[in-house]
Motif scaffolding. Structure first.
Motif, short mmCIF file in Angstrom:
data_model
loop_
_atom_site.label_atom_id
_atom_site.label_comp_id
_atom_site.label_asym_id
_atom_site.label_seq_id
_atom_site.Cartn_x
_atom_site.Cartn_y
_atom_site.Cartn_z
N UNK A 65 0.83 -1.21 0.00
CA UNK A 65 0.00 0.00 0.00
C UNK A 65 0.86 1.26 0.00
N UNK A 66 1.93 1.25 0.80
CA UNK A 66 2.84 2.39 0.86
C UNK A 66 3.53 2.60 -0.49
N UNK A 67 3.91 1.49 -1.15
CA UNK A 67 4.59 1.59 -2.45
C UNK A 67 3.67 2.20 -3.51
N UNK A 68 2.43 1.69 -3.58
CA UNK A 68 1.47 2.22 -4.55
C UNK A 68 1.12 3.67 -4.22
N UNK A 69 1.02 4.00 -2.93
CA UNK A 69 0.70 5.37 -2.52
C UNK A 69 1.79 6.33 -2.95
N UNK A 70 3.06 5.92 -2.81
CA UNK A 70 4.16 6.79 -3.23
C UNK A 70 4.14 6.99 -4.74
N UNK A 71 3.88 5.92 -5.50
CA UNK A 71 3.82 6.04 -6.96
C UNK A 71 2.67 6.96 -7.36
N UNK A 72 1.52 6.79 -6.71
CA UNK A 72 0.35 7.61 -7.06
C UNK A 72 0.54 9.07 -6.66
N UNK A 73 1.05 9.31 -5.45
CA UNK A 73 1.13 10.66 -4.94
C UNK A 73 2.39 11.40 -5.38
N UNK A 74 3.47 10.67 -5.61
CA UNK A 74 4.73 11.31 -5.99
C UNK A 74 4.91 11.28 -7.51
N UNK A 75 5.01 10.08 -8.09
CA UNK A 75 5.29 9.97 -9.52
C UNK A 75 4.09 10.39 -10.37
N UNK A 76 2.96 9.71 -10.16
CA UNK A 76 1.80 10.01 -10.98
C UNK A 76 1.24 11.40 -10.68
N UNK A 77 1.40 11.86 -9.44
CA UNK A 77 1.00 13.23 -9.11
C UNK A 77 1.82 14.23 -9.90
N UNK A 78 3.12 13.95 -10.01
CA UNK A 78 4.02 14.80 -10.79
C UNK A 78 3.63 14.78 -12.27
N UNK A 79 3.45 13.60 -12.82
CA UNK A 79 3.11 13.46 -14.24
C UNK A 79 1.71 14.02 -14.52
N UNK A 80 0.78 13.73 -13.63
CA UNK A 80 -0.59 14.23 -13.78
C UNK A 80 -0.58 15.76 -13.86
N UNK A 81 0.25 16.37 -13.00
CA UNK A 81 0.35 17.82 -13.00
C UNK A 81 0.90 18.37 -14.30
N UNK A 82 1.93 17.72 -14.82
CA UNK A 82 2.53 18.16 -16.09
C UNK A 82 1.49 18.08 -17.21
N UNK A 83 0.82 16.93 -17.32
CA UNK A 83 -0.14 16.74 -18.41
C UNK A 83 -1.36 17.63 -18.26
#
Length: 486
Positions: free
Chosen positions: A55-73
């Motif tokens: 859960x922590x791993x998926x949360x970091x990907x969603x909130x850190x990586x995908x949050x970053x990418x989501x913001x760019x797009x």
């Protein structure tokens, strides 16, 4: 606005008319935003019962990586939101398809450039002092969800194309279908087949691409004979000016979303990071879920402001701002009260671990305050997008978030040993200061000047593929409104 609330003839009728226009866009936009965000929330909820580390791993990907990418797009797409909205207001529907194709080219290239970030998530997180076990699992999961990166690249340009024309109900239906499909896939792949993180990634990839393909078919299927006339080489012309506005939009939104990413990373450096990351991720998920409601009004005010400025009606643009802020804030108060009254209940939705539930409950009242601010803030951002103020708001974000909020959060979290609570308080202070500054700027804006600037922007930033036209003539209507005759 007081007259609007208390009744009184023409003003009340005007309020009702504008409210109707607002809800016609906001209601389906809210459902669309909630459905699309719920895809990630549903993934987190299913993975939460696989294990705490997963859960922590998926949360970091969603909130850190995908949050970053989501913001760019999303930021890149906001440039399209400004130009398409103002083009609709000015009656230049023939430019919408060209603008959308230009945006798809830019977001597609951006996705290609961001792909290595997905591949090297694990070493990047370890450099940022995140837990090694969590980082390794996050790295494996991030590689599996690369297809979602390219889905984002197409999703936002297509959505902005539809949104600018107030064609949002089809988006809503498609998004709800994608969410239902995602729930079924997660149940089969995680609960029944127990595929773990691999199953979660497969479910997300299929759901997002279903959504993007369905929306694209709707756009190119003949439903927009004026706005979409087919693929054109004009999309490759005048990209430089389009990129400038896209970058300004991306910087504005990324500075906002990276702020929350930084909070997650700061929490990951605390003692017992699994519990702390789980707790703050639960709050982030709920906060973002409530934020989706406000994003409906973000879409509404952006469309209304850009349409009215494109049509040269400054008074209507300003009035729409007032109605959207008031409506979104009223709804935000309801959700604030709901969270504040269930601080010991809502954590159980995401976890059955008592330590996680206890730590999350400590953040409950601070989460409620953040939800209240986030009922106002996205509307202010929508105004900025509709008016084309992206670069200026980016500067405000730097000051409020990175020079004020994060240092205070670090001081309270580490120096004063308040942990995740202290870091969240710092984030809250940054949000409050940004909201106050944007309110001051918006209510002191010269909306007539913004209406004139909208016409200039369509001629310069939008590219030079429009048919040649004479300079616009400005006339005055009986009610005092200055209108551009294009």
């Amino acid at each position: 606005m007081v007259k609007c609330l208390g009744g009184g003839g023409k003003v009340t009728k005007k309020c009702m008319k504008e409210s109707k226009k607002t809800w016609e866009i906001a209601a389906p936009a809210i459902l669309t935003a909630v459905a699309q965000f719920s895809i990630g929330v549903m993934t987190a909820a299913f993975v939460g019962y696989v294990g705490d580390v997963e859960f922590a791993a998926v949360s970091i990907v969603q909130n850190v990586l995908e949050g970053f990418v989501y913001g760019v797009m999303l930021g890149m797409g906001s440039a399209l939101e400004t130009l398409c909205g103002q083009a609709v207001g000015a009656g230049k529907l023939h430019m919408l398809g060209i603008y959308m194709q230009r945006s798809c080219i830019i977001t597609g290239v951006t996705a290609l450039l961001l792909t290595p970030v997905y591949i090297f998530v694990s070493p990047i997180l370890q450099i940022l002092r995140q837990d090694k076990h969590i980082s390794d699992l996050a790295g494996k999961y991030s590689v599996l969800v690369i297809p979602q990166l390219y889905a984002y690249a197409l999703n936002f340009p297509v959505q902005k194309f539809l949104q600018s024309q107030s064609k949002v109900w089809v988006m809503t239906i498609i998004s709800l279908m994608a969410l239902a499909l995602h729930g079924l896939l997660n149940w089969v792949l995680l609960t029944k087949l127990q595929y773990g993180l691999k199953g979660a990634a497969i479910a997300g990839n299929i759901s997002w691409w279903f959504l993007v393909v369905a929306q694209t078919i709707y756009v190119v299927g003949g439903f927009f004979p004026v706005a979409w006339t087919g693929f054109s080489m004009l999309a490759f012309k005048s990209l430089t000016s389009f990129v400038k506005l896209s970058l300004a939009s991306a910087i504005m939104l990324c500075l906002e979303l990276w702020y929350y990413t930084a909070v997650i990373l700061m929490v990951g450096c605390l003692k017992n990071p699994e519990i702390a990351v789980d707790a703050i991720s639960i709050c982030m998920n709920l906060q973002t879920w409530a934020l989706m409601i406000a994003l409906g009004f973000n879409a509404s005010v952006s469309v209304r402001v850009s349409n009215e400025l494109g049509g040269g009606d400054a008074k209507a643009a300003k009035f729409s701002v007032l109605i959207n802020i008031f409506t979104s804030t009223a709804i935000g108060i309801f959700f604030t009260a709901a969270v504040a009254s269930t601080t010991t209940v809502f954590p159980k939705i995401f976890s059955n671990q008592q330590e996680v539930i206890t730590e999350t409950s400590k953040l409950g009242y601070y989460l409620a305050a953040t939800i209240f601010l986030n009922s106002i803030q996205p509307v202010l951002h929508g105004v900025a997008v509709g008016a084309g103020w992206q670069f200026f708001v980016a500067i405000v974000n730097i000051g409020c978030y990175y020079l004020l909020g994060l240092p205070i959060g670090a001081l309270l979290g580490y120096r004063f040993k308040l942990g995740a609570v202290g870091i969240w308080i710092g984030m809250l202070i940054g949000c409050l200061s940004q909201t106050v500054v944007l309110l001051f700027i918006i209510f002191r804006a010269n909306w007539r000047k913004e209406a004139l600037q909208a016409e200039i922007r369509m001629r310069t930033w939008g590219g030079q593929s429009e048919p040649p036209e004479e300079p616009p003539e400005i006339t005055s209507e009986p009610n005092g409104t200055r209108r551009l005759n294009t």
